[in-house]
Motif scaffolding. Sequence first.
Motif, PDB file in Angstrom:
ATOM      1  N   SER A  58      -9.367 -15.922  -9.001  1.00 23.20           N
ATOM      2  CA  SER A  58      -8.525 -14.893  -8.393  1.00 23.20           C
ATOM      3  C   SER A  58      -7.331 -15.476  -7.641  1.00 23.20           C
ATOM      4  O   SER A  58      -6.260 -14.880  -7.627  1.00 23.20           O
ATOM      5  CB  SER A  58      -9.347 -13.991  -7.474  1.00 23.20           C
ATOM      6  N   LEU A  59      -7.487 -16.648  -7.038  1.00 23.97           N
ATOM      7  CA  LEU A  59      -6.408 -17.202  -6.222  1.00 23.97           C
ATOM      8  C   LEU A  59      -5.466 -18.126  -6.991  1.00 23.97           C
ATOM      9  O   LEU A  59      -4.352 -18.374  -6.542  1.00 23.97           O
ATOM     10  CB  LEU A  59      -6.993 -17.974  -5.030  1.00 23.97           C
ATOM     11  N   CYS A  60      -5.905 -18.640  -8.114  1.00 24.26           N
ATOM     12  CA  CYS A  60      -5.103 -19.648  -8.826  1.00 24.26           C
ATOM     13  C   CYS A  60      -4.562 -19.153 -10.153  1.00 24.26           C
ATOM     14  O   CYS A  60      -4.036 -19.940 -10.936  1.00 24.26           O
ATOM     15  CB  CYS A  60      -5.936 -20.918  -9.043  1.00 24.26           C
ATOM     16  N   GLY A  61      -4.691 -17.882 -10.423  1.00 18.81           N
ATOM     17  CA  GLY A  61      -4.269 -17.351 -11.713  1.00 18.81           C
ATOM     18  C   GLY A  61      -2.775 -17.378 -11.939  1.00 18.81           C
ATOM     19  O   GLY A  61      -2.306 -17.476 -13.052  1.00 18.81           O
ATOM     20  N   ASN A  62      -1.994 -17.327 -10.887  1.00 21.10           N
ATOM     21  CA  ASN A  62      -0.536 -17.292 -11.018  1.00 21.10           C
ATOM     22  C   ASN A  62       0.051 -18.437 -10.204  1.00 21.10           C
ATOM     23  O   ASN A  62      -0.031 -18.452  -8.992  1.00 21.10           O
ATOM     24  CB  ASN A  62      -0.006 -15.944 -10.519  1.00 21.10           C
ATOM     25  N   ASN A  63       0.658 -19.384 -10.871  1.00 22.09           N
ATOM     26  CA  ASN A  63       1.226 -20.546 -10.185  1.00 22.09           C
ATOM     27  C   ASN A  63       2.513 -20.245  -9.440  1.00 22.09           C
ATOM     28  O   ASN A  63       3.058 -21.102  -8.778  1.00 22.09           O
ATOM     29  CB  ASN A  63       1.481 -21.678 -11.193  1.00 22.09           C
ATOM     30  N   LYS A  64       3.025 -19.037  -9.552  1.00 23.81           N
ATOM     31  CA  LYS A  64       4.303 -18.694  -8.929  1.00 23.81           C
ATOM     32  C   LYS A  64       4.100 -17.943  -7.617  1.00 23.81           C
ATOM     33  O   LYS A  64       4.961 -17.213  -7.180  1.00 23.81           O
ATOM     34  CB  LYS A  64       5.137 -17.859  -9.889  1.00 23.81           C
ATOM     35  N   GLY A  65       2.950 -18.135  -6.965  1.00 21.52           N
ATOM     36  CA  GLY A  65       2.669 -17.429  -5.732  1.00 21.52           C
ATOM     37  C   GLY A  65       3.388 -18.026  -4.542  1.00 21.52           C
ATOM     38  O   GLY A  65       4.119 -19.005  -4.639  1.00 21.52           O
ATOM     39  N   THR A  66       3.158 -17.436  -3.415  1.00 29.02           N
ATOM     40  CA  THR A  66       3.749 -17.907  -2.171  1.00 29.02           C
ATOM     41  C   THR A  66       3.092 -19.209  -1.743  1.00 29.02           C
ATOM     42  O   THR A  66       2.073 -19.621  -2.289  1.00 29.02           O
ATOM     43  CB  THR A  66       3.535 -16.860  -1.063  1.00 29.02           C
ATOM     44  N   LEU A  68       1.440 -19.658   0.914  1.00 22.35           N
ATOM     45  CA  LEU A  68       0.109 -19.301   1.405  1.00 22.35           C
ATOM     46  C   LEU A  68      -0.872 -19.191   0.241  1.00 22.35           C
ATOM     47  O   LEU A  68      -1.979 -19.733   0.297  1.00 22.35           O
ATOM     48  CB  LEU A  68       0.149 -17.986   2.187  1.00 22.35           C
ATOM     49  N   LYS A  69      -0.457 -18.512  -0.820  1.00 29.42           N
ATOM     50  CA  LYS A  69      -1.341 -18.365  -1.977  1.00 29.42           C
ATOM     51  C   LYS A  69      -1.631 -19.721  -2.620  1.00 29.42           C
ATOM     52  O   LYS A  69      -2.757 -19.994  -3.027  1.00 29.42           O
ATOM     53  CB  LYS A  69      -0.728 -17.411  -3.002  1.00 29.42           C
ATOM     54  N   ARG A  70      -0.633 -20.583  -2.717  1.00 26.71           N
ATOM     55  CA  ARG A  70      -0.862 -21.927  -3.268  1.00 26.71           C
ATOM     56  C   ARG A  70      -1.829 -22.713  -2.394  1.00 26.71           C
ATOM     57  O   ARG A  70      -2.701 -23.421  -2.898  1.00 26.71           O
ATOM     58  CB  ARG A  70       0.462 -22.679  -3.428  1.00 26.71           C
ATOM     59  N   CYS A  73      -5.263 -21.326  -2.995  1.00 31.06           N
ATOM     60  CA  CYS A  73      -5.724 -21.811  -4.297  1.00 31.06           C
ATOM     61  C   CYS A  73      -6.244 -23.233  -4.159  1.00 31.06           C
ATOM     62  O   CYS A  73      -7.324 -23.558  -4.659  1.00 31.06           O
ATOM     63  CB  CYS A  73      -4.589 -21.745  -5.312  1.00 31.06           C
ATOM     64  N   GLN A  74      -5.503 -24.072  -3.479  1.00 34.71           N
ATOM     65  CA  GLN A  74      -5.916 -25.468  -3.305  1.00 34.71           C
ATOM     66  C   GLN A  74      -7.249 -25.554  -2.561  1.00 34.71           C
ATOM     67  O   GLN A  74      -8.132 -26.318  -2.944  1.00 34.71           O
ATOM     68  CB  GLN A  74      -4.831 -26.244  -2.558  1.00 34.71           C
ATOM     69  N   HIS A  75      -7.414 -24.760  -1.518  1.00 32.42           N
ATOM     70  CA  HIS A  75      -8.678 -24.748  -0.773  1.00 32.42           C
ATOM     71  C   HIS A  75      -9.829 -24.257  -1.654  1.00 32.42           C
ATOM     72  O   HIS A  75     -10.940 -24.787  -1.593  1.00 32.42           O
ATOM     73  CB  HIS A  75      -8.562 -23.900   0.495  1.00 32.42           C
TER      74      HIS A  75
END
Length: 91
Positions: A58-66, A68-70, A73-75
């Motif tokens: 859910s968090l890493c599906g789109n690499n063009k996020g903010t 915060l989202k990146r 995703c990393q966490h």
Amino acid sequence: MSGEVPAECDRVYRSLQQCHRRVPTGPSRDSVCRHLNRSLAECMISFICPEESSAVKSLCGNNKGTALKRSQCQHAQISLATCISYHQDPS
């Protein structure tokens, strides 16, 4: 887990076995059976670490996020890697 395949992954596992029986060992087998290898790996990881796997999806599906989202995703990826490491056979 020690070599067992969960029921949820059995169909993909059997398909991978059939692929390995049909295709001779070598680069062509790797190419032909790649999608089944990946599907089985994803199924097993989803079974072993369901919350962490779901978070990564859910968090890493789109690499063009903010930023915060990146970061989230990393966490999530680190949590998934930790979970996988915890369940690996130490031998």
